[in-house]
Design an enzyme around this catalytic site. Structure first.
Site: not given
Length: 788
Positions: A38, A41, A477
């Protein structure tokens, strides 16, 4: 709005490459990390690394990697040891991601980098690891759930040895399938922390342990009373094996989905690295040509690039003239001309002619390498934002563990039987076991992605949903996103006495021998209107000017005005004026002439997608402000913007500028969504709060984005944002219910008013509510392909 003032207010230092502060006394180390489950961590590892003296580390959960700036004398083993002290494993990669294009020195390494299938990817191994366990869990889940509920609630159906059958069905799920949760819980316990995995592991083991105790000790006779008596008066003789199976199976499914999303996100670095040239034809002092790996190229070296090849480094043209496809780097739809003395960008493609280039910037100093660093840094910033459930569970999990322990101790201190005390404590664990909490995000994600995928929208993960709710600016863009990205006929003006068909026939006959994008557009239109074209004799391309050839015995020139003037052909004022008007409108204009005069003018342009204008109107209806961002010139950009209803334009931007414009808008307090399709859009897509990539675009854009629009229809953008917002609202509703249910139910379980059977049923109902709420997303109104 122009590019210059926008760039002037960007935060200082954003244009510089990450790691620019590195000195000779420091080094950059890239680590591949295994064992993260997760975002928490990643934060834990980052803290451990940053505690080392003079170390600055950024851990990227999306790519399971860490970039570390450390003293030059510090060995990599010391960094790996710090990661291992946090409870994870790490290994140095062959090169820092930013240096991939120049870090390979052997052909086999080049082949390995070019072919992802040859790479030993920890993300792939982890996804396969979870999938195997999920398959086994699903095999046992349905029969185990049916048997456990039936035999625990209806004792008259029990048969000799029923206990052993249930144990045999439960053991693979509770031990082997749930091992990822048990291992994470043990790892957290060794380091004095807890997570969602801690509750899952304890809930599964407690449910299984008490069920075995109940089956073999408390209920040897197998009667247990009526269902009602067991629900109200049972002091702990229930069987809760189906709870273990439910928690393990559904949470494994969520982890598999998350691993898949992480694998896609981590692909961006490999895709960008693969865009670099892997070999280069080095030109020796004696004129000999020798192919070598691109990693051996050094500043000052001269190398040869032929038509169709990728330029290996940023440099300066010493000999030759050609058209270069710069769309990958700049987004320009029209190839640019390059000749002696012009600079060229590594990663772009030579279309015509042979070039001799002197290398100026190589390896990590090229624009492509800086592009890789920009994408990596932007993704690392995103990965540092933990998911909502993980943030809350940091407090929720220790509180539930303390409550369960207090419940057990409280009942024992009041003189109650051990079975009663254990039943109450187990009820607290089971009713708080985060099945609904764990399902809140993945269930909504699965429903939203299932609905979206059927209609051309792919949502990568929770971050996209969280970001969509607060977006107020959409940056689009131009080339390939708002426009088709292909040149097509935009206007024809024959001179007096010349027909439209004759003009296109002569011009098309010459241009069909050329590889230029403008020539291809003219040839396509000529074939459509004039039919089969004659073969032009004596064709000759003149880079930067046009082309010439003999058609039906007449020498025909097609190109710019100075080409015709240089060959003695007069240009009528009305044709010259028409060309200027087209160019001011953002079109590319050419003249065609023969027999001493210009005989007509032809304009080509990158056409606007039919879906662009309706999509912009829908974005405005959602309260979003559209901005057009492009590497093309100002005139072309404003012409396209006016055609689709966009007021704000930022033109002439390079790839690094695009990402800087996004961060500049964010610094001004805007939440920005970016829509793009090219490699040059990768950093901007990753830096934006919400990145949306068109499925027709490059793999890099798709990898860097949070959402992918599989259909090449710009109206998918408002649809995608609407779906993401609905999914995020559903997740918040699910989480609110999951926590609210625990707040109400945990005190009842602690007081002994809910035995574990009722707790298990309540937890199951809570999960069903979350699933039912998520399934409503499958009916979210989206435009289907048939409505396009």
């Amino acid at each position: 709005m122009t590019a210059a003032p926008e760039a002037s207010r960007l935060p200082p230092g954003r244009e510089s490459a990450p790691g620019g502060e590195r000195t000779a006394a420091t080094q950059e180390v890239s680590l591949s990390i295994e064992g993260m489950t997760c975002a928490a961590c990643a934060v834990r590892i980052e803290k451990k690394l940053n505690k080392l003296n003079e170390v600055r580390a950024t851990v990227n959960y999306a790519t399971a990697s860490a970039r570390v700036t450390a003293p030059a004398a510090m060995p990599a083993a010391e960094l790996i040891a710090a990661v291992e002290r946090a409870g994870y494993t790490a290994r140095p990669t062959s090169a820092a991601p930013a240096e991939l294009p120049g870090a390979l020195s052997a052909p086999e390494e080049l082949d390995q980098r070019a072919d992802p299938a040859k790479q030993d990817d920890p993300a792939d191994r982890h996804a396969a690891y979870l999938r195997r366990r999920l398959v086994v869990a699903l095999i046992f889940f349905i029969p185990l759930t049916d048997l456990s509920l039936m035999l625990s609630l209806v004792p008259s159906l029990r048969f000799p040895g029923w206990q052993w059958l249930l144990v045999a069905c439960t053991a693979p799920v509770a031990l082997w399938c749930a091992w990822p949760f048990h291992r994470a819980a043990l790892k957290n316990a060794r380091h004095g922390s807890s997570s969602m995995d801690t509750l899952v592991s304890l809930g599964v083991l407690a449910a299984c342990g008490w069920s075995v105790y109940a089956m073999f000790v408390l209920d040897r006779g197998g009667q247990g009373g009526s269902l009602w008596e067991r629900l109200i008066h049972d002091s702990g003789g229930g069987i809760y094996l189906e709870t273990a199976a439910t928690v393990t199976t559904f949470l494994l499914a969520g982890r598999v989905y998350e691993a898949r999303a992480r694998r896609i996100a981590g692909q961006a670095m490999r895709d960008l690295a693969a865009s670099a040239a892997r070999e280069v034809c080095l030109l020796g002092p004696d004129g000999t040509e020798r192919p070598v790996p691109a990693s051996r190229l050094r500043p000052g070296d001269r190398f040869v690039v032929r038509p169709g090849e990728i330029i290996a480094a940023d440099g300066e043209v010493e000999f030759g003239q050609t058209a270069i496809d710069r769309s990958m780097m700049t987004g320009e739809s029209v190839p640019g001309e390059a000749g002696e003395g012009d600079t060229v960008i590594g990663g772009t493609i030579v279309l015509t002619g042979r070039l001799v280039v002197r290398a100026v910037s190589v390896g990590p100093d090229t624009q492509l390498s800086r592009l890789i660093r920009l994408v990596e840094d932007a993704q690392a910033e995103k990965a540092a934002i933990q998911r909502l459930a993980d943030r809350i569970s940091g407090v929720f999990v220790p509180a539930i563990l303390a409550c369960a322990a207090a419940t057990l101790a409280g009942w024992l201190l009041t003189g109650s039987p051990a079975s009663t005390a254990f039943s109450a404590g187990l009820a607290v664990l089971i009713i708080a076991c985060p099945c609904a909490l764990g399902l809140a995000t993945p269930a909504a994600l699965v429903a939203a992605t299932g609905r979206g995928a059927a209609n051309g929208i792919f949502v990568k993960g929770y971050q996209a949903l969280e970001s969509s709710r607060s977006v107020d600016v959409v940056v689009l863009d131009k080339t390939g996103t708002v426009t088709t990205g292909r040149m097509s006929l935009a206007g024809v003006r024959p001179a007096d006495g010349v027909s439209r068909v004759e003009l296109l026939r002569c011009a098309g006959a010459v241009e069909q021998a050329s590889e230029h994008a403008v020539a291809a557009a003219i040839t396509e239109a000529a074939l459509a209107e004039a039919g089969p074209l004659p073969q032009a004799a004596g064709f000759r391309a003149m880079p930067g000017l046009g082309a010439r050839g003999t058609v039906d015995g007449r020498e025909v020139l097609v190109g710019r005005e100075r080409l015709l003037a240089g060959h003695g052909l007069s240009v009528p004022e009305d044709l010259a004026r028409q060309c200027r008007e087209w160019e001011q409108a953002g079109r590319t204009a050419v003249l065609a002439g023969w027999d001493g005069a210009a005989r007509g003018a032809i304009a080509v342009a990158d056409t606007v997608k039919p879906s662009a204008a309706p999509a912009i109107a829908e974005l405005r209806a959602l309260g979003l402000r559209p901005i057009l961002l492009t590497g093309d010139n100002e005139a072309t950009a404003r012409a396209v913007a006016a055609a689709v209803g966009i007021d704000q334009v930022i033109a002439g931007t390079l790839p690094a500028d695009k990402a800087a414009v996004i961060t500049g808008l964010q610094a001004d307090g805007y939440r920005v969504a970016m829509v793009g399709d090219g490699v040059n859009d990768g950093p901007a897509l990753a830096a934006a709060d919400l990145g949306l990539a068109l499925g027709s675009g490059t793999d890099v854009a798709i990898s860097a984005a949070d959402m992918i629009l599989l259909r090449d229809d710009l109206r998918c953008v408002p649809d995608a944002i609407g779906l993401a917002r609905a999914a995020f609202r559903t997740i918040r509703r699910n989480l609110g219910w999951a926590f609210g249910y625990n707040v109400a139910a945990v005190p009842l379980a602690a007081l002994g008013l809910l035995n574990p059977i009722v707790a298990s049923a309540a937890m199951t109902l809570s999960s069903l509510f979350v699933v039912a709420s998520s399934l409503r997303l499958q009916r979210y109104p989206l435009r289907t392909a048939s409505q396009d």
